[in-house]
Design an enzyme around this catalytic site. Structure first.
Site, mmCIF file in Angstrom:
data_model
loop_
_atom_site.group_PDB
_atom_site.id
_atom_site.type_symbol
_atom_site.label_atom_id
_atom_site.label_comp_id
_atom_site.label_asym_id
_atom_site.label_seq_id
_atom_site.Cartn_x
_atom_site.Cartn_y
_atom_site.Cartn_z
ATOM 1 N N ASP A 104 0.867 -1.185 0.000
ATOM 2 C CA ASP A 104 0.000 0.000 0.000
ATOM 3 C C ASP A 104 0.902 1.234 0.000
ATOM 4 O O ASP A 104 1.553 1.521 1.005
ATOM 5 C CB ASP A 104 -0.897 0.028 1.244
ATOM 6 C CG ASP A 104 -1.983 -1.038 1.240
ATOM 7 O OD1 ASP A 104 -1.723 -2.139 0.717
ATOM 8 O OD2 ASP A 104 -3.074 -0.784 1.774
ATOM 9 N N LYS A 168 -6.938 3.274 -3.132
ATOM 10 C CA LYS A 168 -7.309 3.305 -1.710
ATOM 11 C C LYS A 168 -7.529 4.744 -1.268
ATOM 12 O O LYS A 168 -6.789 5.646 -1.663
ATOM 13 C CB LYS A 168 -6.191 2.643 -0.894
ATOM 14 C CG LYS A 168 -6.358 2.681 0.616
ATOM 15 C CD LYS A 168 -5.185 1.964 1.279
ATOM 16 C CE LYS A 168 -5.176 2.163 2.787
ATOM 17 N NZ LYS A 168 -4.013 1.500 3.426
ATOM 18 N N LYS A 197 -10.249 0.235 -2.155
ATOM 19 C CA LYS A 197 -10.111 0.009 -0.715
ATOM 20 C C LYS A 197 -10.500 1.272 0.036
ATOM 21 O O LYS A 197 -9.949 2.345 -0.195
ATOM 22 C CB LYS A 197 -8.677 -0.389 -0.366
ATOM 23 C CG LYS A 197 -8.448 -0.579 1.136
ATOM 24 C CD LYS A 197 -7.054 -1.107 1.426
ATOM 25 C CE LYS A 197 -6.763 -1.120 2.923
ATOM 26 N NZ LYS A 197 -5.424 -1.662 3.237
#
Length: 238
Positions: A104, A168, A197
């Site tokens: 991430d 995300k 996400k």
């Protein structure tokens, strides 16, 4: 994508499937070995998608989760995203070498706001080029609380073209976390194939379901157990 009816979401989502959408998170700058052991034990028990941790904890989590099916995710350029492109690439390679199976990465928000989209494009493309050959899932963190809708759309388009696995919303360290508007916007731009996400401030079942309803396919939270237990009770009553 058309917004789903919430009853349709609940009818088609089992408890196990919800648990499998949760990234169980411990990204605080402090804590003990017991915190990490507890995180991994909980992730193993509930069969969460992954544990999201800082790179220094990757090797420990890989050992603790061996044979569990739970993935280990490292947060790169976290939480500010102000590292150089080269630094993020090194962090990514190092985390993968230590066993991370998901990455991430926080984008350089300041570069984006200065109109330096070439920097954002480069760091995302580098992440994809490192992750894909290794079979590692790559996620791009926008930190939506600092961006205009136009900037969010720009990053989502760059990420989609680069071939990321997920976009995300947030680190959880910004001024705000995930919300329905941003998740719906991101889903609209990236389309049905790339994951979205939602992370940051997701502490209860109602919030999680509302985000799933508009297109979230992963939920980053440290409240995963409470969310799953609440969903068990909800499903029992149907």
């Amino acid at each position: 994508m058309e917004k789903k009816n919430i009853n349709e979401v609940i009818a088609n989502l089992s408890v196990e499937q919800l648990a499998g959408m949760i990234d169980h998170t411990f990204l605080k700058p402090f804590g003990t070995a017991e915190n990490i052991e507890k995180l991994c034990a909980e992730a193993r028990q509930y069969q969460f998608a992954m544990v999201a941790i800082n790179p220094a904890e990757v090797e420990t989590c890989v050992k603790l989760l061996e044979g569990s099916g739970v993935r280990v995710g490292a947060a790169i350029g976290f939480p500010l995203g102000q590292n150089t492109v080269e630094c993020k690439a090194f962090e990514t390679r190092d985390a993968i070498a230590k066993g991370a199976t998901e990455i991430d990465t926080v984008i350089n928000v300041r570069a984006l706001q200065k109109g330096q989209t070439d920097i954002v494009k480069k760091e995302i493309e580098d992440m994809v080029s490192i992750c894909k050959p290794a079979g590692v899932i790559c996620k791009v963190i926008l930190e939506t609380c600092y961006l205009t809708d136009e900037e969010k759309e720009t990053v989502c388009r760059i990420a989609k073209e680069a071939g990321v696995d997920f976009v995300k919303t947030s680190t959880g360290f910004g001024t705000a976390g995930a919300n329905v508007h941003d998740v719906a916007l991101m889903r609209r731009v990236v389309g049905p194939v790339i994951g979205v996400k939602a992370a940051g401030g997701i502490r209860d079942l109602d919030t999680a379901l509302a985000l799933i309803q508009v297109g979230a396919t992963r939920i980053g939270t440290s409240s995963g157990i409470q969310i799953v237990e609440a969903y068990k009770e909800l499903k029992k009553g149907l």
